[in-house]
Design a protein around this motif. Structure first.
Motif, PDB file in Angstrom:
ATOM      1  N   SER A 253       0.675  -1.277   0.055  1.00 19.34           N
ATOM      2  CA  SER A 253      -0.060  -0.187  -0.181  1.00 19.34           C
ATOM      3  C   SER A 253       0.742   1.543  -0.061  1.00 19.34           C
ATOM      4  N   THR A 254       2.076   1.395   0.805  1.00 14.85           N
ATOM      5  CA  THR A 254       2.865   2.459   0.846  1.00 14.85           C
ATOM      6  C   THR A 254       3.641   2.599  -0.671  1.00 14.85           C
ATOM      7  N   TRP A 255       4.017   1.533  -0.930  1.00 12.53           N
ATOM      8  CA  TRP A 255       4.536   1.761  -2.456  1.00 12.53           C
ATOM      9  C   TRP A 255       3.610   2.188  -3.483  1.00 12.53           C
ATOM     10  N   SER A 256       2.431   1.823  -3.458  1.00 11.92           N
ATOM     11  CA  SER A 256       1.112   2.094  -4.197  1.00 11.92           C
ATOM     12  C   SER A 256       0.937   3.898  -4.120  1.00 11.92           C
ATOM     13  N   LYS A 257       0.871   4.086  -2.918  1.00  7.47           N
ATOM     14  CA  LYS A 257       0.907   5.599  -2.570  1.00  7.47           C
ATOM     15  C   LYS A 257       2.046   6.484  -3.112  1.00  7.47           C
ATOM     16  N   LEU A 258       3.131   5.922  -2.985  1.00  2.00           N
ATOM     17  CA  LEU A 258       4.228   6.762  -3.140  1.00  2.00           C
ATOM     18  C   LEU A 258       4.472   6.837  -4.817  1.00  2.00           C
ATOM     19  N   MET A 259       4.333   5.815  -5.428  1.00  2.58           N
ATOM     20  CA  MET A 259       4.206   5.581  -7.044  1.00  2.58           C
ATOM     21  C   MET A 259       3.260   6.295  -7.683  1.00  2.58           C
ATOM     22  N   ASN A 260       1.928   6.441  -6.802  1.00  4.63           N
ATOM     23  CA  ASN A 260       0.660   7.049  -7.357  1.00  4.63           C
ATOM     24  C   ASN A 260       1.058   8.562  -7.361  1.00  4.63           C
ATOM     25  N   ASP A 261       0.734   9.449  -8.470  1.00  4.48           N
ATOM     26  CA  ASP A 261       1.047  10.821  -8.722  1.00  4.48           C
ATOM     27  C   ASP A 261      -0.240  11.711  -8.345  1.00  4.48           C
ATOM     28  N   ASP A 262      -1.429  11.248  -8.067  1.00  2.65           N
ATOM     29  CA  ASP A 262      -2.753  11.896  -7.991  1.00  2.65           C
ATOM     30  C   ASP A 262      -2.836  12.624  -6.638  1.00  2.65           C
TER      31      ASP A 262
END
Length: 159
Positions: A150-159
């Motif tokens: 989840s952390t990886w997803s949040k850090l890679m997501n730019d929105d």
């Protein structure tokens, strides 16, 4: 090409300048200081004059001898309206929201780690026997993998 494509800008030198226009002029003067076009005493004088300026013409005189600057009276940029969100403010809000989300993810993981380790310790103390294995590792391990994903997803997501 005819000159009709770019009609001349109206003369705004007599119009009243806004605080945002004064700030823009100060930013341009700071840039000129950084480039070595102004010495510190001249910069200080011009900054004081910029904050006291009433019209675009007053601001234009401060930039007239500095190459590469567009006087405020001739600028086609519109001043930022008070309360308008700038791109920097939007980035700061996005980062604050992301930090809050990550804090929620990892505080949940930490709470689960403490809770299940506490249960394991109570069972160990109550039985009086040395523990055979640390069974909460299965729970918090899976939870930790989910938190990392989840952390990886949040850090890679730019929105």
């Amino acid at each position: 090409m005819s000159d009709d494509a770019h009609p001349p800008a109206p003369d705004r030198s007599g119009q009243r300048a806004a605080d945002s226009d004064r700030k823009l002029t100060v930013d341009r003067l700071r840039h000129a200081l950084d480039e070595g076009r102004l010495d510190l005493s001249e910069y200080d004088e011009r900054i004081a004059s910029a904050y006291q300026a009433k019209t675009y013409g007053d601001l234009d005189r401060l930039l007239a001898d500095i190459p590469g600057t567009v006087p405020a009276g001739q600028s086609e940029l519109e001043a930022v309206q008070p309360g308008a969100v700038t791109s920097r403010e939007a980035v700061d809000k996005r980062r604050a929201r992301r930090r809050k989300e990550l804090r929620g993810i990892w505080s949940g993981f930490g709470g689960a780690l403490i809770f299940f380790t506490g249960l394991w310790a109570i069972g160990w103390i109550a039985s009086g026997n040395p523990p055979g294995h640390y069974w909460p590792a299965w729970i918090v391990g899976i939870w930790g993998i989910g938190a990392l994903a989840s952390t990886w997803s949040k850090l890679m997501n730019d929105d």
